[in-house]
Design a protein around this motif. Structure first.
Motif, mmCIF file in Angstrom:
data_model
loop_
_atom_site.group_PDB
_atom_site.id
_atom_site.type_symbol
_atom_site.label_atom_id
_atom_site.label_comp_id
_atom_site.label_asym_id
_atom_site.label_seq_id
_atom_site.Cartn_x
_atom_site.Cartn_y
_atom_site.Cartn_z
ATOM 1 N N SER A 90 0.846 -1.204 0.000
ATOM 2 C CA SER A 90 0.000 0.000 0.000
ATOM 3 C C SER A 90 0.879 1.250 0.000
ATOM 4 O O SER A 90 0.423 2.335 -0.351
ATOM 5 C CB SER A 90 -1.010 0.000 1.143
ATOM 6 N N ASP A 91 2.162 1.100 0.339
ATOM 7 C CA ASP A 91 3.109 2.216 0.165
ATOM 8 C C ASP A 91 3.013 2.795 -1.254
ATOM 9 O O ASP A 91 3.058 4.010 -1.437
ATOM 10 C CB ASP A 91 4.556 1.720 0.347
ATOM 11 N N ILE A 94 -0.031 4.884 -1.788
ATOM 12 C CA ILE A 94 0.141 6.212 -1.176
ATOM 13 C C ILE A 94 0.931 7.113 -2.137
ATOM 14 O O ILE A 94 0.587 8.279 -2.337
ATOM 15 C CB ILE A 94 0.853 6.082 0.202
ATOM 16 N N PHE A 115 1.246 7.621 10.034
ATOM 17 C CA PHE A 115 2.175 6.870 9.192
ATOM 18 C C PHE A 115 3.021 7.840 8.365
ATOM 19 O O PHE A 115 2.490 8.720 7.679
ATOM 20 C CB PHE A 115 1.371 5.921 8.292
ATOM 21 N N TYR A 118 2.800 9.396 4.361
ATOM 22 C CA TYR A 118 1.908 10.439 3.823
ATOM 23 C C TYR A 118 2.696 11.744 3.677
ATOM 24 O O TYR A 118 2.671 12.393 2.625
ATOM 25 C CB TYR A 118 0.693 10.697 4.724
ATOM 26 N N ASN A 162 -1.297 4.265 12.931
ATOM 27 C CA ASN A 162 0.078 3.904 13.236
ATOM 28 C C ASN A 162 0.791 5.215 13.566
ATOM 29 O O ASN A 162 0.771 6.108 12.725
ATOM 30 C CB ASN A 162 0.714 3.239 11.994
#
Ligand SMILES: Cc1ncc(COP(=O)(O)O)c(C=O)c1O
Length: 366
Positions: A90-91, A94, A115, A118, A162
């Motif tokens: 999912s990095d 983003i 996290f 972002y 997170n």
């Protein structure tokens, strides 16, 4: 050369020390890594069986549309294939969102701490970053709404967050989504969705039909125990997906990853088992913190952020010398705390024994 201004002076991501490095440096035979919120039980045994017998033609590119994996994930979630985008973790989703929507002149709103990717991606794209301090470990959604203006392009909502582990309950989340302007994309990052046990948080996938401006991110790196395969995905209405897809690399999920995800999805019993074990592990830490008067945030993830009443870096280093790799809160924007991935019961016990010895040395526990 004509580097983007914002890249000048930026540091590459600093991964923690590897298990081998720590073994060598401290002369240890065994290391327990509880630092990156991977599944301590690994992945479904069905994945290992599958890999042992599978033979793959390495000369061929993967299916760029990930047709079979797409169909399997779509079926699992009850959405259609064109409501999904896959990333190399999912990095990558983003960074696709950031590339597609952020640039100098727009701003992006997020919690703090949250996290790190972002803000990192927003910085690379030259967007203004509006960080809104958390409220007792949870997103301050009212303040985030106030931070949104006509130049806001993306709002990041990490739930559970997170590094605090706190989930946003449905009623609060919906009230927030009702008020975000429809031309602002809300990214709801649910990397730890499978670990959530809070009764006031249900499956959010139907939100993609209730709200035209939301994308939900999930990953196979956490509860599924497949971080090495790098598969994460976004779920949104098909117009959002169609805008994002041209920004995606053409072959961003490998042949083996695509095959493995389909196998892993079929073993939901395994995910349930891991969720149950994780809940037991959380209890070990909660009881420990309660006994020793250490604050912790109520976590709906496979990690817990706990107060150490000492310098987090000192506790981090001393735990490493004793064979446990965790994350220092100093690196996560939460000084005075450490973030520990919930391990197996034995790993948790081992870590807590060492933590007690360290906190005694530091004069925290008498
Ligand atoms: C909140 C959150 N989002 C996204 C990710 C990225 O996960 P992956 O790229 O492995 O899917 C992580 C990983 O730690 C995370 O904690």
């Amino acid at each position: 050369m004509k580097w983007k201004d914002q890249i000048n002076g930026m540091q590459a991501y600093q991964p923690g020390k590897s298990i081998d490095e720590v073994k060598k440096e401290f002369g240890l035979d065994e290391i327990v890594k509880l630092a990156s919120n991977e599944n301590p039980f690994g992945c479904s045994p069905k994945v290992h069986e599958f890999i042992a017998k599978e033979s793959i033609n390495f000369a061929l590119y993967p299916d760029g549309y990930a047709t079979d994996m797409r169909a399997a994930v779509a079926k699992h979630l009850g959405v259609s294939g064109d409501e999904l985008i896959f990333g190399n973790g999912s990095d990558e989703i983003i960074s696709i969102i950031s590339r597609a929507l952020l640039h100098p002149g727009v701003n992006t709103v997020m919690g703090n701490p949250t996290f790190s990717q972002y803000a990192l991606n927003a910085r690379i794209e030259g967007a203004e970053i509006r960080e809104v301090p958390l409220n007792d470990g949870n997103h301050n959604l009212d303040a985030m709404l106030k931070a949104i203006d006509e130049n806001t392009a993306v709002v990041w909502v990490c739930s559970p967050n997170n590094p605090t582990g706190v989930v946003i309950e449905d009623l609060r989340l919906k009230a927030f989504l009702d008020q975000v302007p429809k031309n602002v994309l809300v990214v709801l990052d649910e990397a730890y969705f499978e670990y959530v046990t809070n009764d006031n948080h249900k499956d959010t996938i139907s939100y993609i039909h209730d709200y035209s401006n939301i994308i939900i991110l999930r990953t196979f790196s956490k509860a599924y125990g497949l971080a090495a395969f790098r598969v994460g995905y976004g779920v949104a209405n098909k117009d959002i997906i169609a805008k994002m897809d041209p920004v995606r690399g053409p072959f961003n999920n490998t042949v083996l990853s695509q095959a493995v995800i389909q196998v892993a999805l079929q073993d939901q019993e395994y995910i349930e088992k891991c969720r149950v074990e994780n809940t037991k592990g959380k209890k070990q830490f909660e009881i420990y913190c309660d006994e020793h008067g250490l604050h912790y945030y109520p976590t709906d993830t496979n990690f817990i952020l706990i107060e150490v009443k000492a310098d987090s870096d000192v506790v981090f280093k001393k735990l490493m010398q004793r064979g446990f790799i965790i994350r220092s809160g100093n690196a996560l924007g939460t000084p005075g705390y450490i973030r520990i991935t919930i391990g197996t019961q034995a790993q948790n016990e081992g870590l807590l024994t060492q933590l007690t010895a360290i906190l005694e040395e530091e004069g925290v526990i008498v």
